[in-house]
Design an enzyme around this catalytic site. Structure first.
Site, PDB file in Angstrom:
ATOM      1  N   PHE A   1      20.633  27.435  75.997  1.00  0.00           N
ATOM      2  CA  PHE A   1      21.418  26.887  77.100  1.00  0.00           C
ATOM      3  C   PHE A   1      23.034  27.501  76.603  1.00  0.00           C
ATOM      4  O   PHE A   1      23.263  27.794  75.635  1.00  0.00           O
ATOM      5  CB  PHE A   1      21.479  25.515  76.611  1.00  0.00           C
ATOM      6  CG  PHE A   1      22.401  24.891  77.721  1.00  0.00           C
ATOM      7  CD1 PHE A   1      21.725  24.202  78.922  1.00  0.00           C
ATOM      8  CD2 PHE A   1      23.707  24.235  77.335  1.00  0.00           C
ATOM      9  CE1 PHE A   1      22.306  23.478  79.846  1.00  0.00           C
ATOM     10  CE2 PHE A   1      24.389  23.405  78.429  1.00  0.00           C
ATOM     11  CZ  PHE A   1      23.750  23.184  79.509  1.00  0.00           C
TER      12      PHE A   1
ATOM     13  N   ASP B   1      17.915  21.559  69.383  1.00  0.00           N
ATOM     14  CA  ASP B   1      18.473  20.906  70.399  1.00  0.00           C
ATOM     15  C   ASP B   1      17.511  20.447  71.223  1.00  0.00           C
ATOM     16  O   ASP B   1      16.543  21.014  71.936  1.00  0.00           O
ATOM     17  CB  ASP B   1      19.415  22.095  71.305  1.00  0.00           C
ATOM     18  CG  ASP B   1      20.049  21.326  72.558  1.00  0.00           C
ATOM     19  OD1 ASP B   1      19.625  20.300  73.088  1.00  0.00           O
ATOM     20  OD2 ASP B   1      21.407  22.038  72.744  1.00  0.00           O
TER      21      ASP B   1
ATOM     22  N   TYR C   1      22.051  11.589  78.556  1.00  0.00           N
ATOM     23  CA  TYR C   1      22.380  11.185  79.952  1.00  0.00           C
ATOM     24  C   TYR C   1      21.156  11.970  80.768  1.00  0.00           C
ATOM     25  O   TYR C   1      21.136  11.714  82.003  1.00  0.00           O
ATOM     26  CB  TYR C   1      23.543  11.684  80.506  1.00  0.00           C
ATOM     27  CG  TYR C   1      23.996  12.988  79.969  1.00  0.00           C
ATOM     28  CD1 TYR C   1      23.412  14.191  80.608  1.00  0.00           C
ATOM     29  CD2 TYR C   1      25.037  13.375  79.021  1.00  0.00           C
ATOM     30  CE1 TYR C   1      23.815  15.616  80.371  1.00  0.00           C
ATOM     31  CE2 TYR C   1      25.339  14.724  78.783  1.00  0.00           C
ATOM     32  CZ  TYR C   1      24.584  15.638  79.409  1.00  0.00           C
ATOM     33  OH  TYR C   1      25.125  17.107  79.117  1.00  0.00           O
ATOM     34  N   LYS C   2      20.242  12.675  80.062  1.00  0.00           N
ATOM     35  CA  LYS C   2      19.095  13.337  80.738  1.00  0.00           C
ATOM     36  C   LYS C   2      18.119  12.333  81.085  1.00  0.00           C
ATOM     37  O   LYS C   2      18.152  11.098  81.718  1.00  0.00           O
ATOM     38  CB  LYS C   2      18.804  14.871  80.148  1.00  0.00           C
ATOM     39  CG  LYS C   2      19.852  15.621  80.502  1.00  0.00           C
ATOM     40  CD  LYS C   2      19.952  16.868  79.606  1.00  0.00           C
ATOM     41  CE  LYS C   2      20.865  17.929  80.074  1.00  0.00           C
ATOM     42  NZ  LYS C   2      21.149  19.052  79.176  1.00  0.00           N
TER      43      LYS C   2
ATOM     44  N   ARG D   1      15.080  24.237  89.936  1.00  0.00           N
ATOM     45  CA  ARG D   1      14.221  23.196  88.945  1.00  0.00           C
ATOM     46  C   ARG D   1      13.838  21.934  89.540  1.00  0.00           C
ATOM     47  O   ARG D   1      14.783  21.253  90.099  1.00  0.00           O
ATOM     48  CB  ARG D   1      15.344  23.065  88.027  1.00  0.00           C
ATOM     49  CG  ARG D   1      15.751  24.146  86.929  1.00  0.00           C
ATOM     50  CD  ARG D   1      16.325  23.702  85.699  1.00  0.00           C
ATOM     51  NE  ARG D   1      17.425  22.622  86.031  1.00  0.00           N
ATOM     52  CZ  ARG D   1      18.297  22.122  85.048  1.00  0.00           C
ATOM     53  NH1 ARG D   1      17.860  22.447  83.643  1.00  0.00           N
ATOM     54  NH2 ARG D   1      19.111  21.382  85.366  1.00  0.00           N
TER      55      ARG D   1
HETATM   56  C1  LIG Z   1      22.324  19.374  78.682  1.00  0.00           C
HETATM   57  C2  LIG Z   1      22.450  20.204  77.621  1.00  0.00           C
HETATM   58  C3  LIG Z   1      23.574  20.527  76.984  1.00  0.00           C
HETATM   59  C4  LIG Z   1      25.068  19.740  77.312  1.00  0.00           C
HETATM   60  O1  LIG Z   1      25.967  19.771  76.419  1.00  0.00           O
HETATM   61  P1  LIG Z   1      27.282  19.001  76.812  1.00  0.00           P
HETATM   62  O2  LIG Z   1      27.995  19.028  75.584  1.00  0.00           O
HETATM   63  O3  LIG Z   1      26.727  17.166  76.841  1.00  0.00           O
HETATM   64  O4  LIG Z   1      27.871  19.435  78.037  1.00  0.00           O
HETATM   65  C5  LIG Z   1      23.651  21.214  75.642  1.00  0.00           C
HETATM   66  N1  LIG Z   1      22.469  21.809  75.412  1.00  0.00           N
HETATM   67  C6  LIG Z   1      21.265  21.601  76.198  1.00  0.00           C
HETATM   68  C7  LIG Z   1      20.177  22.587  75.848  1.00  0.00           C
HETATM   69  C8  LIG Z   1      21.135  20.943  77.291  1.00  0.00           C
HETATM   70  O5  LIG Z   1      20.292  20.852  78.106  1.00  0.00           O
END
Ligand SMILES: *Cc1c(COP(=O)(O)O)cnc(C)c1O
Length: 405
Positions: free
Chosen positions: A123, A192, A215-216, A365
């Site tokens: 990510f 993560d 939030y997911k 997705r």
């Molecule tokens: C959604 C997501 C993030 C989001 O990071 P934020 O700091 O909340 O913007 C980071 N890493 C992964 C793998 C994600 O899926």
């Protein structure tokens, strides 16, 4: 018996679904929502709890802090128990994923300098944060334990950081095997779990560090606070690079020098966002009521069904499955790759009332959160998708990508 490609088949699967009732817990809309892996739906009980907290603010004012101040650690214990397989005192709910990743990776590298190993398709925010902290060695997409062992072979690696479920492909990593490979090489392991928390069973016992978001699949709302995990045995040794007052021992003594708390609380920075934190508790409780094991079972069935429909309808139209076929190797979204993916995604949203999202260069997705996604939703979404591609409706859309994809 209805064929797999008939809507009656999907309706039959819904009728037999023991989790079907949880859909009523959510605020629903007419459109078919397939992006709960990016932002979960609003649970009704979250709406109520946030309203109650706002009222509490009005009535209690600053005296509310006596209880509010415990929320990051209290919610951390809830997540530890129900979602990530950790012990009390090993998880905090605070800050964003990005900030937590920075705090944990910087703390690890400060204790033991060395190379950072991550994946080339990790990510973006994870890669950017790690690049800012030191030398990064990149693995090919979706690495196995052997790949991690090979990358660590030179003996110079301090930290391995990977996603449990890949945000683009949906591939599910071998958490235990990769953690062992990192440890064999003397490195710390940071997972993560943004795309697995609340939908894939997670066991962090033995893992050093982790970050994730609420939030997911946990449905705590846009920009809801993230979480961090640190194995108990590391907590005295590692120090936050942000020496904030919320991590200070006897915070309200307001002493002259920084002296961090002995436990996980040392990784708090500043004043926590209480209104946003209030949403996390009922949201996580809802997931816990369904149970992550049962959610995983339905999630596998949903993604398997999506793959069956892809093979029957979409592969002949130029789509390619971007997600592993092996259920044990995938999370809860299905990525369909197509050279016209961007315009097809826009056409689904603007012309067909289906909301997936797009991840460059070519993946559409479809997130299938099992708490509120029905099998008929998958059928309806893919039925509209195939018609729109057959009729070339997407050619009417602007090929220029927008600010948010
Ligand atoms: C959604 C997501 C993030 C989001 O990071 P934020 O700091 O909340 O913007 C980071 N890493 C992964 C793998 C994600 O899926």
């Amino acid at each position: 018996v209805a064929a797999v490609t008939e809507r009656a088949h999907a309706a039959g699967l819904d009728a037999a679904d023991p989790l079907a009732g949880f859909r009523d817990e959510f605020v629903l809309c007419e459109r078919i929502y397939m992006d709960g892996n990016s932002l979960g739906r609003l649970p009704r009980r979250v709406e109520e709890r946030v309203a109650a907290l706002v009222q509490e603010w009005g009535e209690r004012l600053v005296t509310g802090w006596h209880e509010w101040i415990e929320l990051p650690a209290r919610l951390g214990d809830l997540l530890a128990r129900e979602i990530v397989g950790a012990q009390p005192g090993e998880v905090l709910v605070c800050d964003s994923v990005t900030v937590n990743l920075y705090k944990l990776a910087a703390a690890a590298l400060d204790r033991r300098p060395g190379v950072i190993v991550t994946a080339v398709d990790e990510f973006p925010t994870d890669r950017y944060v790690l690049q800012g902290l030191g030398e990064v060695r990149l693995l090919d997409p979706d690495p196995a334990a052997d790949d991690v062992a090979a990358a660590c072979a030179p003996g110079d690696v301090a930290l391995v950081c990977l996603s449990h479920v890949n945000y683009r492909s949906g591939a599910l990593a071998d958490l235990a095997g990769i953690t062992e490979a990192a440890h064999d090489a003397g490195a710390l392991m940071l997972w993560d779990v943004c795309h697995s928390a609340g939908v894939v069973p997670i066991d962090l016992s033995g893992v050093d560090l982790a970050v994730g978001c609420t939030y997911k699949y946990l449905n705590a709302g846009p920009g809801a606070p993230a979480f961090l995990y640190m194995r108990e045995g590391l907590q005295l040794e590692l120090r936050s690079p942000i020496q904030g007052w919320f991590g200070q021992r006897e915070q309200f003594a307001m002493g002259p020098a920084y002296d961090p708390e002995p436990g996980i609380v040392r990784f708090l920075a500043g004043t926590p966002p209480i209104v946003a934190l209030a949403a996390v508790e009922p949201a996580v409780e809802l997931v816990a009521e369904a149970g992550v094991a049962a959610l995983r079972e339905k999630s596998v069935a949903l993604t398997a069904y999506a793959i069956e429909l892809h093979d029957a309808w979409l592969a002949p139209l130029g789509f390619e499955l971007g997600t592993p076929r092996d259920a044990a190797r995938r999370g809860s979204h299905v990525s369909l790759r197509h050279p016209e993916g961007w315009r097809i995604c826009r056409a689904l949203i603007e012309r067909a009332d289906v909301i997936p999202d797009f991840r460059a260069p070519d993946s559409v997705r479809f997130g299938l959160p099992p708490l509120y996604t029905r099998f008929v939703d998958v059928w309806d979404a893919f039925d509209r998708l195939r018609r729109l591609v057959e009729d070339e409706v997407y050619l009417e859309l602007d090929p220029a990508p927008g600010r948010v994809t």
